[in-house]
Each structure stands twice: as structure tokens, then as C-alpha cells.
Design an enzyme around this catalytic site. Sequence first.
Site, mmCIF file in Angstrom:
data_model
loop_
_atom_site.group_PDB
_atom_site.id
_atom_site.type_symbol
_atom_site.label_atom_id
_atom_site.label_comp_id
_atom_site.label_asym_id
_atom_site.label_seq_id
_atom_site.Cartn_x
_atom_site.Cartn_y
_atom_site.Cartn_z
ATOM 1 N N ASN A 1 0.838 -1.198 0.000
ATOM 2 C CA ASN A 1 0.000 0.000 0.000
ATOM 3 C C ASN A 1 0.873 1.249 0.000
ATOM 4 O O ASN A 1 1.968 1.267 0.563
ATOM 5 C CB ASN A 1 -0.964 -0.001 1.201
ATOM 6 C CG ASN A 1 -0.401 0.727 2.403
ATOM 7 O OD1 ASN A 1 -0.425 1.952 2.473
ATOM 8 N ND2 ASN A 1 0.120 -0.033 3.358
ATOM 9 N N ASN B 1 5.115 6.150 3.500
ATOM 10 C CA ASN B 1 4.394 6.851 2.443
ATOM 11 C C ASN B 1 4.231 8.348 2.675
ATOM 12 O O ASN B 1 3.566 9.027 1.908
ATOM 13 C CB ASN B 1 3.012 6.213 2.254
ATOM 14 C CG ASN B 1 3.114 4.741 1.884
ATOM 15 O OD1 ASN B 1 3.869 4.383 0.996
ATOM 16 N ND2 ASN B 1 2.373 3.906 2.582
ATOM 17 N N THR B 2 4.806 8.871 3.761
ATOM 18 C CA THR B 2 4.815 10.314 4.025
ATOM 19 C C THR B 2 6.267 10.773 4.024
ATOM 20 O O THR B 2 7.052 10.327 4.870
ATOM 21 C CB THR B 2 4.155 10.637 5.383
ATOM 22 O OG1 THR B 2 2.783 10.249 5.348
ATOM 23 C CG2 THR B 2 4.242 12.125 5.675
ATOM 24 N N LYS C 1 5.006 4.124 17.293
ATOM 25 C CA LYS C 1 5.039 3.041 16.312
ATOM 26 C C LYS C 1 6.254 3.217 15.422
ATOM 27 O O LYS C 1 6.447 4.278 14.821
ATOM 28 C CB LYS C 1 3.764 3.042 15.469
ATOM 29 C CG LYS C 1 3.658 1.847 14.523
ATOM 30 C CD LYS C 1 2.277 1.749 13.908
ATOM 31 C CE LYS C 1 2.138 0.481 13.073
ATOM 32 N NZ LYS C 1 0.756 0.289 12.568
ATOM 33 N N PHE D 1 -1.459 8.288 4.319
ATOM 34 C CA PHE D 1 -2.246 8.943 5.378
ATOM 35 C C PHE D 1 -3.491 9.633 4.824
ATOM 36 O O PHE D 1 -3.752 10.814 5.111
ATOM 37 C CB PHE D 1 -1.395 9.972 6.134
ATOM 38 C CG PHE D 1 -0.478 9.397 7.182
ATOM 39 C CD1 PHE D 1 -0.453 8.040 7.456
ATOM 40 C CD2 PHE D 1 0.378 10.223 7.897
ATOM 41 C CE1 PHE D 1 0.401 7.519 8.417
ATOM 42 C CE2 PHE D 1 1.232 9.725 8.866
ATOM 43 C CZ PHE D 1 1.241 8.361 9.117
ATOM 44 N N SER E 1 5.394 5.341 8.905
ATOM 45 C CA SER E 1 4.859 5.090 7.573
ATOM 46 C C SER E 1 5.889 5.450 6.509
ATOM 47 O O SER E 1 6.504 6.515 6.572
ATOM 48 C CB SER E 1 3.593 5.922 7.345
ATOM 49 O OG SER E 1 3.193 5.841 5.981
ATOM 50 N N ASN F 1 5.506 -1.165 11.648
ATOM 51 C CA ASN F 1 4.733 -0.785 10.477
ATOM 52 C C ASN F 1 5.179 -1.630 9.287
ATOM 53 O O ASN F 1 5.920 -2.598 9.439
ATOM 54 C CB ASN F 1 4.939 0.714 10.187
ATOM 55 C CG ASN F 1 3.727 1.339 9.499
ATOM 56 O OD1 ASN F 1 3.131 0.751 8.603
ATOM 57 N ND2 ASN F 1 3.368 2.536 9.911
#
Length: 467
Positions: free
Chosen positions: A197, A286-287, A326, A201, A284, A355
Site C-alpha cells: 500500500n 508513504n509520508t 510506532k 495517510f 509510515s 509498520n
Amino acid sequence: MSSSAVVRAWRRSLRDALLRGSARRGASEVPARPASSASASGAEAAALKKVPPPPRKGRLLTGAMIGLAIAGGAYVSTADEAKFCGWLFKSTELVNPLFALLDAEFAHRLAVKAAAHGFVPREKRPDPPVLGLEVWGRKFANPIGLAAGFDKNAEAIEGLLGMGFGFVEVGSVTPLPQEGNPKPRIYRLREHGAVINRCGFNSEGIVVVAKRLGAQHGKRKMEETSSSTSPSTSDVKQGGKAGPGILGVNLGKNKTSEDAAADYVQGVHTLSQYADYLVINISSPNTPGLRKLQGRKQLKDLVKKVQAARDEMQWAEDGPPPLLVKIAPDLSKQDLEDIAAVALALRLDGLIISNTTVSRPPPADTHPLAQETGGLSGKPLFDLSTNILSEMFILTRGKIPLIGCGGVSSGEDAYKKIRSGATLVQLYTAFAYGGPALIPRIKGELAECLERDGFKSVQEAVGADFR
């Protein structure tokens, strides 16, 4: 509850569902945004409206669910509540493969909506006593939780907790609404039990989530007030702020924000009153730049600011919610040592490990979608995240509760996480593939593992591999 009462309740729920469906027929699937979210651009609203559900597949899935409801009604009159509950969970295995026919993100949205509107089984059977444990002064009925990322906007807490999870973590929640990365952004690797994925966010924002959590919290308080059962005199509280299970709220930062600490502080000020525990998500992939906050100095500065924001608020006798961080699985030995040192020095209440990974361990690296940017979750992540969990348990000397997350798809997997140092365990990808039937199966298998090796409780088994 008697069989006749269950039948009446089932008929009412089916009638209400059909009436709601008739009233909404032809309406858009896009949820209305509150006035506070009016700052979202017209382009964002137009983009959302361009995602209608696949009509034929949607009708097929709806028909299957109604068929199961009708079959359940016929069955319930001849079965006791426990048997019916077991049958209902088992029956979801017939519906779940239909989700594979849908686009991955649409299937996810449909699953959230189903849980939000009660179209999921509700666990009525008590958990095996061996699974019960106490963490942060709260009693967990079992250590199996749902990780953040499934219910990003706190839409389906009651339905998810009702399925039998010991705890549910919502989010990540960002201060301002944001769409996340362009679609498509979720890729199934079904043959490997994995998902890639790159959502980034996507969040409806803190105001929308606060309203939902506030409503849930108010409902819980009313139930407690109207309950005829006298409150427990034990210091360990039963359940949490959202119901019989424990609710975690995962906080994120906006992609364009230049002050990450301010974003997390805003999350604390707005949402902490509704949470049984809070999570600072700095893991994450993805940021942009988010994982840089895992550095020793950056993490120390961030945690101190967030802790100060939490502690300066007015709290009742319950005190402030525990604060966790996390982390990612893609960390060096030095990174882990730095995080452990900060966690111990600042007395963090816990760490979630971990994560998704940006690496592509076998067998996922042979898949044509393996080169997609984004985080890999599911079975290929299990060994990596478990090794990181073990390292952190050793580095923190077991003084901090750890939540093991990554690749859990069976009771044996959960048991290995616990023996490696996890007090609690989260799953996500396996739940997306296996559906509600996975929850009682994992709990039953975990109980068997504990009893097989002579453990009388989950807490006795935590970190057993390092004693």
C-alpha cells in the site's frame, strides 16, 4: 437471550437494514463532510464523487449478505446463541471470497461500511480465560487487536470491537483532511498473503474523527450510567472508553506540514480524551521525511513535546492515556539502540513493532508488483518484524509493553510474537484476506498454544524465548 428474542432482534435488524437501503437507493457512496471540512478543495470533492461502486459486483455482494441473513434467521430458531454465533462467523467464509472480485480499496471501504452498519457477526461467546491480561491498568479480554489503517476515520469501532478483538486502533488521523496518494494505491499479493500500500495517510481529518469518537464516548457513558450492574471495586478497569474492548488512537502528520510536533500535539489536544491509549506514528514509508523522526535527537524532542501536551491537560482520576510510538522494521542496530534509550529515558508507555517494510523480502520480490513504491505488509513481513521485536525486548529489558505487529495470520504466529516479547499482538492483512472468521480461530489457536506449553496466562509467556 432466548432463541425467540434473538429471532425478533434479527427480524428487526433485517427490516431496518432493508428500509435504510431503500431510503439510500441511488444515493452517492461519498459521505457528507461537515462544515469544518469545507476547506477541502472543490477538486478533492469532485475526485471523490468519481469513485462510484462497481454496480454489478456490489449487487452480487449485497445479495449474498442478505441471503446469509435469511439463512441465519432460519437457523437461529433451532440453535442456541453460542452455536448460532459460531455458525455466523463461519458463514462469513462464504462471502469473503467475493471481496476478492472487487478493487482492493473499494473492497476495504465496503468492509468498513459493513462493520459500521452492523453487517458483521457479533461475538457472544466468552474468550478463553487464559487469554485475559492487564496492561496500563486496563483489563483486556484477549491480546489480539486490529492495527491502525483499517478503520482510518473511526467509523466502525463498535462493529469491530463487537467481532471479538481485544482492542482496536483507529487512524492514522491527520490534523487536516487529506486525500493521500493518487489511486490505485493498494495492491494485493494474494499468493503470498501480502499487500503493498502507498495510501499516504488518507484521512478525513481530526475534526470529523473527534465528532465520531465523541459520539461513541457519550454512548458508552450513557450505558454505564443506565447499567443496573454495580461498578467493580477492582483497580483494574473492565473494557475501555469505547465499550468492552480497548480503543487506541493513532496520530499522524499532514504531508505538507513543516512542524511535525505541532501536528501530533494537536492530535493529543483533540483526541486523547476519547482514547485508551495514543500512538505517535513516525513509521509510515508513504509520508516524505516521516521516518527521519525515528532518529535519537528527533525522537527525544518529539516525544517530550507530545508528553508535555498530554500531561498539561485536565484529567480525572483515570489519568492521561498511555503514549506509545510506532516504529518501522527497516532499522539498523544503532537505530534500535537509540529508540530503546529514548523510550527508557522518557518512560514511554509502549512501542508498536512494526509498520510496513519498504524492503522486498522473498517471496514478494519475485512478484511483478513488488517494484511498486509503498509499504509491504502480510506474511513476508513476519520474520523481519518479529526479529525487530526480539531485539527491542532485549534492549528495553522488558520494561516497556511491546505490541507485535506484522504478518500475523494464525494463533501460532501470535504466540511466537508473544514469546519474542510482545504483550499484545495486532493484525491487519490477514484480517483483510480472512475476514471475521479469522478472529475466533486465532484466539482459539493461541489459547491452545499457551495451554500446550503450560502457561496459565498470556503474561507468563511474554518474552519466554529470552529467559
